[in-house]
Scaffold this active site. Structure first.
Site, PDB file in Angstrom:
ATOM      1  N   TYR A 155       7.953  -4.277   0.976  1.00  0.00           N
ATOM      2  CA  TYR A 155       8.180  -4.442   2.414  1.00  0.00           C
ATOM      3  C   TYR A 155       7.005  -5.205   2.992  1.00  0.00           C
ATOM      4  O   TYR A 155       5.853  -4.915   2.690  1.00  0.00           O
ATOM      5  CB  TYR A 155       8.288  -3.065   3.080  1.00  0.00           C
ATOM      6  CG  TYR A 155       8.437  -3.102   4.583  1.00  0.00           C
ATOM      7  CD1 TYR A 155       9.603  -3.587   5.183  1.00  0.00           C
ATOM      8  CD2 TYR A 155       7.421  -2.639   5.419  1.00  0.00           C
ATOM      9  CE1 TYR A 155       9.750  -3.597   6.562  1.00  0.00           C
ATOM     10  CE2 TYR A 155       7.562  -2.646   6.799  1.00  0.00           C
ATOM     11  CZ  TYR A 155       8.721  -3.130   7.370  1.00  0.00           C
ATOM     12  OH  TYR A 155       8.867  -3.147   8.740  1.00  0.00           O
ATOM     13  N   ASP A 209       0.131  -8.936  -0.089  1.00  0.00           N
ATOM     14  CA  ASP A 209       0.274  -8.122   1.114  1.00  0.00           C
ATOM     15  C   ASP A 209      -0.514  -6.834   0.882  1.00  0.00           C
ATOM     16  O   ASP A 209      -0.033  -5.904   0.234  1.00  0.00           O
ATOM     17  CB  ASP A 209       1.751  -7.833   1.380  1.00  0.00           C
ATOM     18  CG  ASP A 209       1.950  -7.016   2.651  1.00  0.00           C
ATOM     19  OD1 ASP A 209       0.951  -6.429   3.143  1.00  0.00           O
ATOM     20  OD2 ASP A 209       3.084  -6.957   3.141  1.00  0.00           O
ATOM     21  N   LYS A 257      -3.007  -2.055   9.135  1.00  0.00           N
ATOM     22  CA  LYS A 257      -3.286  -0.620   9.000  1.00  0.00           C
ATOM     23  C   LYS A 257      -4.784  -0.288   9.097  1.00  0.00           C
ATOM     24  O   LYS A 257      -5.309  -0.248  10.198  1.00  0.00           O
ATOM     25  CB  LYS A 257      -2.607  -0.089   7.745  1.00  0.00           C
ATOM     26  CG  LYS A 257      -1.072  -0.292   7.883  1.00  0.00           C
ATOM     27  CD  LYS A 257      -0.164   0.491   7.000  1.00  0.00           C
ATOM     28  CE  LYS A 257       1.260   0.328   7.530  1.00  0.00           C
ATOM     29  NZ  LYS A 257       2.241  -0.215   6.608  1.00  0.00           N
TER      30      LYS A 257
END
Ligand SMILES: *Cc1c(COP(=O)(O)O)cnc(C)c1O
Length: 431
Positions: free
Chosen positions: A147, A242, A270
């Site tokens: 994702y 990522d 994050k």
């Protein structure tokens, strides 16, 4: 075991569903995969989250990854308070942006220059635009089960075979967008090679979670990341890691440092926002300089490098840099995983655990989980029962089998022991 009070969460949930689509501002919060009423958070500190009904939970969701220092770490709260007093946004460059950029450049091997944005989605979207603009090619390869945020072209599922065009994985994405994405199974180098062969000279980049966290945790097979590095180099494509979850979680240099494979571009989010909305993408200076205003690839943001988010992120990174907690996180997470594994065995429940550092998933699966197809063999219904049995015992796990649990520096040995004890009871209950 005390019954969980839920009157206020229930009431808020009824109201939320009238005002907000599905009652939530991000789908997984709706407990769709586990059923029941979502827990409405009130406040949190360290490892413990308290909901609006006063129930306390040892939290392993940790805001889905940002909170490596636990909830409300004093240094981060202090930095945000101070930043607040100076103003919330200027629309002009600030010294803090240089400091955060410097900290990222110092730590992450593949980053010489970095652009700050506000969400991981935005960072991944922008990194791929840059990869396409820099290589002047249109196609990207992604891996099934990874994702990268809700970027239109990446909400794509594999077509009818490897090396065929992907199809939209959600309503609202035109087939023409998804067609520019090619999907291969995770950990399958041969499949990636087949895609390169089928689209010679047309692949701008390969984007991958170097440790997957969004199909549950799946580690890269030995040689997988090295192989992608070699394939991208050979075909003139960019390798994009990522590291929105893994950045500053698996070490100061993220997964690229841990595995010794340096990508051309890195996506961060994050942890680098310290619990506020900040994300980034960076890489070799020569590639990053293709961005506007100096280069031809446009990307912008009113709140990019927002002073509160930068202050929070910088305070978090400074804590990590001053005293890298990774060895201690590794030990704690290993202790937890071992305890959970023994508890499952004693309850006679087959499980497969994947863990890399402080990110881990306990799959209710009896065969190894190495990619999306094998992750999907896990018994999500049994996970749902486990989830609720744990919640009732004051432990908040991710409300889906296909997510990671995060251990933070705030999780004490006692927290971990209590979690394992709760799991022993919960697993026996659902056996
Ligand atoms: C969370 C996540 C994103 C998206 O970040 P948002 O801030 O939610 O947009 C992208 N990639 C990975 C690997 C993630 O875990």
């Amino acid at each position: 075991m005390a019954q969980r009070r839920r009157g206020r969460s229930e009431a808020l949930w009824q109201t939320a569903r009238m005002l907000i689509p599905g009652g939530v501002n991000s789908p997984v919060r709706a407990f769709g995969a586990v059923g029941g009423t979502p827990v409405f958070a009130d406040h949190a500190s360290g490892s413990v989250l308290v909901d609006v009904d006063g129930n306390r939970y040892i939290d392993y969701v940790m805001s889905w990854g940002p909170l490596i220092l636990g909830h409300a770490p004093p240094a981060v709260i202090k930095a945000v308070r101070e930043a607040c007093g100076r103003g919330t946004s200027f629309g002009m460059p600030t010294a803090g942006e240089n400091e955060l950029a410097q900290a990222i450049v110092n730590c992450v091997p593949g980053i010489e220059k970095v652009r700050l944005v506000s969400s991981g989605t935005e960072a991944a979207m922008s990194a791929l635009r840059l990869a396409r603009g820099y290589t002047r090619r249109d196609f990207v390869i992604k891996f099934e089960g990874c994702y990268h945020g809700h970027v239109d072209g990446l909400l794509a599922a594999a077509g009818s075979g490897v090396a065929t065009f992907a199809v939209p994985d959600t309503a609202g994405v035109p087939a023409g967008y998804a067609e520019k994405t090619l999907v291969a199974p995770y950990n399958d180098l041969d499949a990636a090679a087949a895609v390169f062969d089928a689209f010679p000279g047309q692949i701008a980049g390969v984007i991958v979670e170097p440790v997957a966290g969004n199909m549950g945790v799946v580690a890269p097979a030995p040689g997988f990341l090295e192989g992608l590095r070699e394939q991208t180099r050979r075909h003139g494509a960019l390798l994009v890691f990522d590291e929105v979850i893994t950045g500053f979680r698996l070490g100061l240099g993220g997964a690229q440092e841990l595995y010794g494979v340096i990508p051309d571009l890195t996506v961060l989010g994050k942890i680098i926002g310290g619990g506020l909305p900040a994300a980034a993408y960076g890489g070799r200076a020569e590639i990053m300089d293709a961005l506007a205003p100096g280069g031809p690839v446009y990307q912008a943001g009113t709140l990019s490098g927002n002073p509160l988010a930068v202050a929070a992120g910088l305070a978090a990174l400074r804590e990590l840099i001053a005293a890298p907690p990774y060895a201690s996180l590794e030990a704690r997470a290993a202790f937890l995983a071992e305890g959970l594994g023994e508890a499952a065995q004693d309850a006679g429940i087959p499980v497969w655990q994947n863990r890399v550092g402080s990110m881990q998933t306990l799959f209710f699966a009896d065969t190894p989980v190495t990619d999306y197809a094998s992750a999907k063999t896990a018994d999500a219904r049994r996970y749902a029962r486990f989830f609720h049995a744990m919640l009732a015992r004051g432990v908040a796990l991710a409300p889906s089998q296909f997510e990671a649990c995060f251990v933070s520096t705030a999780h004490s040995e006692e927290d971990l022991e209590r979690t394992i004890a709760a799991a022993r009871e919960a697993l026996r209950e659902i056996a």
